[in-house]
Scaffold this motif. Structure first.
Motif, mmCIF file in Angstrom:
data_model
loop_
_atom_site.group_PDB
_atom_site.id
_atom_site.type_symbol
_atom_site.label_atom_id
_atom_site.label_comp_id
_atom_site.label_asym_id
_atom_site.label_seq_id
_atom_site.Cartn_x
_atom_site.Cartn_y
_atom_site.Cartn_z
ATOM 1 N N ARG A 246 -11.391 -18.013 0.236
ATOM 2 C CA ARG A 246 -11.068 -17.959 1.727
ATOM 3 C C ARG A 246 -11.576 -16.659 2.310
ATOM 4 N NH1 ARG A 246 -7.166 -20.034 5.078
ATOM 5 N NH2 ARG A 246 -7.575 -19.202 7.031
ATOM 6 N N GLY A 288 -9.242 -23.479 2.153
ATOM 7 C CA GLY A 288 -7.978 -23.299 2.440
ATOM 8 C C GLY A 288 -7.762 -24.606 3.446
ATOM 9 N N ASP A 290 -5.818 -25.043 6.006
ATOM 10 C CA ASP A 290 -5.696 -24.812 7.489
ATOM 11 C C ASP A 290 -7.055 -24.708 8.251
ATOM 12 O OD1 ASP A 290 -6.135 -22.396 6.060
ATOM 13 O OD2 ASP A 290 -5.577 -21.198 7.398
ATOM 14 N N GLU A 441 -6.202 -15.613 8.096
ATOM 15 C CA GLU A 441 -5.040 -16.236 7.557
ATOM 16 C C GLU A 441 -3.629 -15.939 8.307
ATOM 17 O OE1 GLU A 441 -5.154 -16.775 3.093
ATOM 18 O OE2 GLU A 441 -6.612 -15.268 3.270
ATOM 19 N N GLU A 489 -3.438 -19.488 12.556
ATOM 20 C CA GLU A 489 -4.205 -19.218 11.189
ATOM 21 C C GLU A 489 -5.199 -20.387 11.068
ATOM 22 O OE1 GLU A 489 -0.530 -21.253 9.854
ATOM 23 O OE2 GLU A 489 -1.172 -19.644 11.442
ATOM 24 N N GLY A 490 -6.650 -20.158 10.546
ATOM 25 C CA GLY A 490 -7.471 -21.138 10.412
ATOM 26 C C GLY A 490 -7.716 -22.098 11.252
#
Length: 498
Positions: A246, A288, A290, A441, A489-490
């Motif tokens: 990430r 991740g 997300d 994040e 986030e993401g």
């Protein structure tokens, strides 16, 4: 099946564990009836040691005598015979194996059960052209050329490859310990590939993709040029190689990787984007969960061909595979203490079709690798019936990329920061879209209008957003002020500009 089909014992037959040739013919008819195309995985570098060619080569039966790479080796002052050089297999250890029957060593870039074919043999080259012709006549639409950079070795196989002082390892059995100047990207490889291109071009609309892990200059050579065409494209693995976890994913990193390909690609050629494959951890686990939708927006809406590994459209995750269940030879060779660092099994577990037994992958009571326990929540049937899902977003992106602006539109990058990656696709007199990704994040608020390096309108219409974005401001169809965009986030947004 020492390496799951990458050790071929017959290039023009179907392994019975997968079915029959009639099953294959039915498959390709069904695919074509649905307006789809089938690209086969072609493994030209090596065969199985159970192939008839290898057995006849061992017995020195012409024309098979030189179908593989053989050498007497060297005898030291004590009278002990050794391999002819220090070449190391990709699966560790010497790349040479002694054969008692022939009383010579044979070369294998991968497992000892996968002897390398010798493309300096004209007869072998004709055999492989016949193999390609066989499948082209069956109606396949192209080929993924596996491990292509290993196709030929230097003619003098007594040469040692130099030790790599920057490898970080002093383990002589580790392939990373050497600089592979004699076993990869040899001039003859491109000659063979060109001959295959000429053969494939005798058929209409056939595709040729090259699997090549190398530096960008070597990779670009596999495109060829207008007078010496090679692959339609070599796979762009730089996203995988540079986005290992990430923290590697930033706006700057994504821009650098896009530039790396686009700036080095030969004029008139077509790019491609690969985020995952069977040799690397899944996006949700590696980078991740997300980021799944945002990275699919990146993959499908950039100019070029998106390459999606099965299950990434669902956000499938790596599966824990115990030592007892591990089957990948790359993991097995490292033993129980280190197999998890090297095994590719976690990203190869069965496709999660539905919530029935074995995730709908089989009606049998077991699978070749364990099904991920999360299949009850993460499966294609559930996401197909959901109002919003990773799959629904992916399908919408696949439909959107068919619009002219994504087929022919130019690309620009209005806002690039550590957290934000964005690009526009536009036609001179027509549609314009803005794709925005937040790689961080945490939530990021940004004034896109102010930070852009070229004029943007004040507002835009939300076309798509990430699954976990439930902000009222980013509802599909809503008008969003570009002066104050709150990115989860993401998260990713696809916006249509007025």
């Amino acid at each position: 099946m020492k390496d799951f089909g990458y050790d071929i014992s017959n290039y023009t037959a179907i392994d019975p564990i997968f079915g029959t040739m009639d099953d294959f013919d039915s498959l390709i008819r069904g695919i074509h009836d649905r307006g789809m195309k089938l690209v086969m995985d072609f493994v030209p570098n090596h065969s199985s040691d159970e192939h008839e060619w290898f057995n006849k080569s061992v017995n020195q039966e012409d024309p098979y005598t030189d179908y593989y790479v053989w050498n007497d080796g060297v005898i030291d002052s004590n009278g002990t015979r050794h391999p002819p050089n220090n070449w190391v297999s990709e699966f560790r250890g010497s790349a040479w194996e002694w054969n008692e029957g022939r009383q010579q060593y044979y070369y294998h870039e991968f497992l000892k059960e996968q002897p390398d074919l010798n493309y300096r043999s004209e007869e072998l080259r004709k055999e492989m052209e016949n193999v390609l012709t066989f499948w082209l006549e069956k109606g396949v639409d192209g080929f993924r050329m596996d491990a292509l950079m290993y196709l030929l070795e230097v003619e003098d196989v007594t040469l040692d490859e130099p030790v790599d002082p920057d490898s970080g390892t002093d383990d002589p059995d580790d392939p990373d310990s050497l600089v592979h100047i004699y076993t990869t990207n040899q001039p003859g490889t491109f000659q063979v590939l060109h001959s295959w291109r000429q053969l494939i071009d005798q058929y209409d609309e056939k595709m040729l993709m090259a699997e090549v892990y190398s530096d960008v200059n070597d990779v670009m050579r596999y495109y060829g040029n207008d007078t010496y065409p090679l692959a339609d494209f070599p796979f762009n693995f730089f996203l995988i190689e540079n986005l290992l976890n990430r923290t590697d994913v930033t706006g700057y990193a994504l821009k650098d990787i896009v530039d790396l390909w686009m700036d080095n690609m030969p004029a008139g050629k077509w790019p491609n984007w690969v985020l995952g494959n069977h040799d690397n951890g899944r996006i949700a686990s590696r980078l991740g969960e997300d980021l799944v939708d945002a990275l699919n927006m990146f993959d499908l809406l950039l100019p070029g061909t998106p390459v999606t590994y099965y299950g990434e459209e669902l956000g499938m995750e790596n599966t824990f595979v115990s030592w007892e269940e591990t089957v990948d030879p790359e993991g097995c060779r490292w033993g129980p203490e280190h197999y998890q660092e090297h095994s590719r099994d976690p990203e190869r577990t069965p496709m999660q079709w539905d919530s029935t037994s074995m995730a709908g992958f089989t009606t049998f009571n077991s699978t070749w690798l364990p099904v991920n326990p999360n299949y009850l929540e993460v499966n294609a049937a559930r996401q197909e019936s959901a109002e919003v899902s990773h799959l629904k977003i992916y399908n919408a992106l696949a439909k959107l990329r068919q619009e002219e602006v994504f087929v022919k539109g130019v690309i620009a990058f209005p806002v690039i920061t550590k957290e934000i990656f964005s690009f526009t696709r536009s036609l001179a007199h027509g549609d314009m879209y803005l794709v925005v990704l937040n790689t961080a994040e945490e939530e990021v608020e940004i004034n896109l209008h102010h930070h852009s390096n070229f004029p943007l309108p004040d507002t835009a219409t939300v076309v798509l957003r990430s699954l976990h974005d439930d902000s009222p401001e980013t509802e599909i169809g809503s008008e969003l002020s570009l002066d104050d965009v709150a990115m989860v986030e993401g998260g990713g947004l696809v916006l249509q500009l007025p």
